[in-house]
Design an enzyme around this catalytic site. Structure first.
Site, short mmCIF file in Angstrom:
data_model
loop_
_atom_site.label_atom_id
_atom_site.label_comp_id
_atom_site.label_asym_id
_atom_site.label_seq_id
_atom_site.Cartn_x
_atom_site.Cartn_y
_atom_site.Cartn_z
N CYS A 277 0.91 -1.13 0.04
CA CYS A 277 0.08 -0.05 -0.22
C CYS A 277 0.86 1.35 -0.04
CB CYS A 277 -0.95 -0.03 1.26
SG CYS A 277 -1.21 -1.60 2.02
N GLN A 324 1.40 -11.02 -3.64
CA GLN A 324 -0.10 -10.83 -3.84
C GLN A 324 -0.60 -10.31 -5.09
OE1 GLN A 324 -1.98 -8.19 -0.95
NE2 GLN A 324 -0.41 -8.23 0.56
C1 TSB Z 1 -5.02 -6.42 -0.16
N1 TSB Z 1 -2.60 -4.38 1.82
C2 TSB Z 1 -3.94 -5.19 1.62
C3 TSB Z 1 -3.86 -5.59 -0.07
O1 TSB Z 1 -3.79 -4.23 -0.44
C4 TSB Z 1 -3.43 -6.53 2.33
O2 TSB Z 1 -2.10 -6.66 2.40
N2 TSB Z 1 -4.30 -7.31 2.71
S1 TSB Z 1 -4.04 -8.89 3.56
O3 TSB Z 1 -3.15 -8.74 4.54
O4 TSB Z 1 -5.38 -9.36 3.78
O5 TSB Z 1 -3.21 -9.66 2.68
C5 TSB Z 1 -4.02 -10.02 1.14
C6 TSB Z 1 -4.11 -11.57 1.22
O6 TSB Z 1 -2.76 -12.20 1.30
C7 TSB Z 1 -4.78 -12.32 2.11
O7 TSB Z 1 -6.05 -12.12 1.86
C8 TSB Z 1 -4.46 -13.84 1.95
O8 TSB Z 1 -5.24 -14.32 0.98
C9 TSB Z 1 -3.07 -13.50 1.67
N3 TSB Z 1 -1.96 -14.06 2.62
C10 TSB Z 1 -2.13 -13.22 3.82
N4 TSB Z 1 -1.00 -13.97 4.75
C11 TSB Z 1 -0.52 -14.93 3.73
C12 TSB Z 1 0.57 -15.51 4.12
N5 TSB Z 1 1.33 -15.77 5.13
N6 TSB Z 1 1.03 -16.57 3.02
C13 TSB Z 1 0.12 -16.79 1.80
N7 TSB Z 1 -0.90 -15.70 1.65
C14 TSB Z 1 -1.13 -14.99 2.57
ZN ZN Z 2 -3.06 -2.67 0.83
#
Ligand code: TSB
Ligand code: ZN
Length: 584
Positions: A277, A324
């Site tokens: 972000c 992501q």
């Molecule tokens: C969506 N800032 C927001 C972004 O813009 C964000 O980081 N959201 S989050 O923390 O929810 O992470 C996004 C997605 O990453 C989660 O919905 C999940 O599907 C995935 N995620 C989170 N942690 C892990 C992990 N340790 N290993 C694999 N996937 C993960």
């Molecule tokens: Zn974000």
């Protein structure tokens, strides 16, 4: 699968079985001390201090045998009530029990104990009447578990088990468990050469092998195309940022325990980024914006690093280095509803393409009482929350609300799914954010020429490519649809001497048509090669012999089917060309 914790009869049965297990453990290891033994969704566990002893694979059958013996003896399970003082006295040599008893309510003077034969345990109950009822059980697995879940405390031995009323139910559960283990993406990932890990690289840092990389590339292309159509732009930004960047965003204060420690390079102090972000905020800020340009949708396939507890990392599903499918949408307050709706529609569209039907939408709201966690602007929160609700209602999607689960900066929608093994996970997410744009002093010029602060939607449709791939492998049991399969067609000549030339011709034809194809010209028996192609779950196997060569045809067999079909090469190509446009 029935939820044992929520079934009154099975809950009681499993709770009693936990006691039976504790009794058996005490017989085999007299020095054993017991912490807690709760009933869970799939049975029970007990946390046990066995001194220096660590439970191994051989111990479970021994404990089970002792449990069977005790069950046959058929002692009654008897409840007594004692005072707190008596309880403290009775368990004075057991620090775990003393800890539990001391924390019990002072006024609640009645403490219950349950005794069966030579074994008494402190317990609220209720229990079944006699250990005779505990016949159809199985000890499932064991692990280490820190006392009170705190890694500074001693590691206890946790043993899991399950108990049913009859043998059929037990067997049905055990079969299901076996089936789930076979579906586990860690197993499939290994069998199909999708990813690997090595301690030299590090925990939670999987390496994507060529097959996995092909899957990931296809997923990237798929979602990139969808996002292009919806007006997203993509960027590339570094996977580090300075500590100051994360202080500005607030992550340094609110998210530090999930981040890798910082490192100094010359005069700068960096962190591996846990989120993208802040970078995207700066991309937005690079230029002045008018309300006419909004929404601006900045996407990136962005690598992040997060500290996940070593016991929590799991294959590709929970990693410490992830990518992501991220985007940040910059909108005017009036555009929130419409833009959020488009994100939910995209989620539904993608799930439809992949045939994902078993999921739950969770709308996470703030707890209005919690003034500390949530920034204080009642009107903003109420507005935002009702807007999200309204969109979900208009779309007619089912969802449940979770009060107090919102992020500190705004409400969010998460999509929860159940992996083959282990607790539910979040795939997609869409989070509303009023705070970050203020912290980065973002603005746009409204129709009256005034400066306004945009609202941000954080969204990830796949979540991460890592987690989504894990999920798809489990849903498909590794038998991927044609478009996602690393190898789409395997060609097997009946006899290398006579059919290799023709096989090569078909191979080149498929290659020219952009299929991922392999020709197996090894000196092995044809049957062996066919079986191997099946084990690798390759969608199409072509067996080419005299008949095929002389008539310019191919004989194909689809994965999972016994039947073989002969068609011209062109017909085959037409067929699979159409099929690779289907996602499921
Ligand atoms: C969506 N800032 C927001 C972004 O813009 C964000 O980081 N959201 S989050 O923390 O929810 O992470 C996004 C997605 O990453 C989660 O919905 C999940 O599907 C995935 N995620 C989170 N942690 C892990 C992990 N340790 N290993 C694999 N996937 C993960
Ligand atoms: Zn974000």
């Amino acid at each position: 699968m029935i939820n044992i914790k929520e079934n009154i009869d099975l809950n009681r049965l499993n709770h009693s079985c936990a006691h039976l297990m504790a009794q058996a453990v005490k017989h085999l290891y007299p020095e054993a001390k017991f912490w807690v033994g709760p009933v869970i969704e799939e049975g029970f566990y007990y946390d046990i201090d066995l001194g220096d002893k660590v439970i191994t694979e051989e111990d479970l059958p021994k404990i089970e045998k002792e449990m069977k013996k005790l069950s046959k003896d058929g002692k009654r399970i008897v409840r007594h009530e004692i005072t707190k003082e008596e309880a403290l006295n009775m368990f004075k040599d057991d620090p775990y029990k003393v800890d539990l008893i001391s924390r019990m309510d002072e006024d609640n003077t009645v403490i219950s104990c349950y005794t069966q034969g030579d074994f008494t345990d402190l317990c609220r109950g209720p229990h079944v009447d006699t250990v005779k009822e505990l016949k159809h059980f199985k000890l499932i697995k064991f692990s280490g578990a820190y006392w009170k879940g705190d890694s500074k405390n001693k590691m206890l031995q946790r043993i899991y088990g399950v108990c049913f009323r009859n043998e059929e139910d037990l067997n049905e559960y055990l079969n299901e468990l076996e089936e789930r283990k076979n579906r586990d993406h860690r197993k499939i990932g290994k069998e199909l050469d999708i990813f690997m890990s090595d301690d030299l690289v590090g925990k939670g840092m999987p390496l994507w092998l060529p097959n996995g990389a092909l899957i990931r590339k296809e997923l990237e292309n798929y979602i990139y195309e969808k996002e292009q159509k919806l007006g997203y732009v993509h960027v590339y930004t570094p996977c580090v940022g300075t500590v100051d960047l994360y202080k500005t965003s607030g992550h340094w204060d609110h998210y530090k325990e999930n981040m890798f420690p910082s490192m100094k390079v010359d005069e700068e102090e960096f962190v591996l980024r846990p989120m993208n972000c802040p970078h995207h905020m700066l991309v937005y800020k690079n230029k002045l914006h008018s309300y006419r340009e909004l929404p601006i949708r900045i996407g990136e396939f962005a690598t992040d690093f997060r500290y996940e507890a070593s016991g929590a990392v799991k294959g590709l599903e929970r990693v410490r280095c992830m990518c992501q499918n991220d985007a940040h949408l910059f909108v005017t307050p009036e555009q929130i509803g419409e833009e959020f709706k488009k994100v939910v529609e995209l989620i539904l569209d993608v799930y439809h393409d992949f045939g994902i039907t078993n999921y739950k939408f969770r709308l996470s709201l703030r707890d209005p009482e919690d003034k500390e966690k949530y920034f204080d602007d009642d009107e903003m929160w109420n507005n935002a929350e009702s807007k999200l609700r309204e969109v979900l209602n208009t779309l007619g999607v089912e969802y449940f609300e979770a009060v107090g689960e919102a992020a500190f900066y705004g409400p969010k929608l998460d999509v929860e799914v159940k992996p083959a093994v282990g607790p539910e996970i979040t795939l997609s997410t869409c989070q509303l954010d009023f705070l970050l744009p203020r912290r980065f002093e973002l603005s746009y010029i409204d129709s009256e020429g005034n400066k306004q602060v945009p609202v941000v939607l954080h969204r990830a449709i796949f979540g991460t490519f890592d987690r989504f791939t894990a999920f798809v492998l489990e849903e498909t049991k590794g038998a991927l649809p044609l478009w996602l399969s690393p190898v789409q067609v395997e060609i097997i000549p009946v006899n290398n001497e006579y059919h290799l030339e023709y096989s090569n011709k078909v191979f080149n034809l498929l290659k020219d048509n952009n299929f991922r194809v392999e020709l197996d010209s090894r000196d092995e028996k044809m049957g062996y090669k066919i079986r191997e192609a099946q084990t690798r779950k390759i969608p199409y196997t072509l067996v080419l012999g005299n008949n095929e060569r002389d008539n310019n045809t191919v004989t194909y067999r689809k994965y999972g089917e016994e039947k073989t079909t002969t068609v011209t090469s062109e017909e085959f190509i037409n067929m699979i060309n159409n099929q690779r446009k289907e996602y499921k």
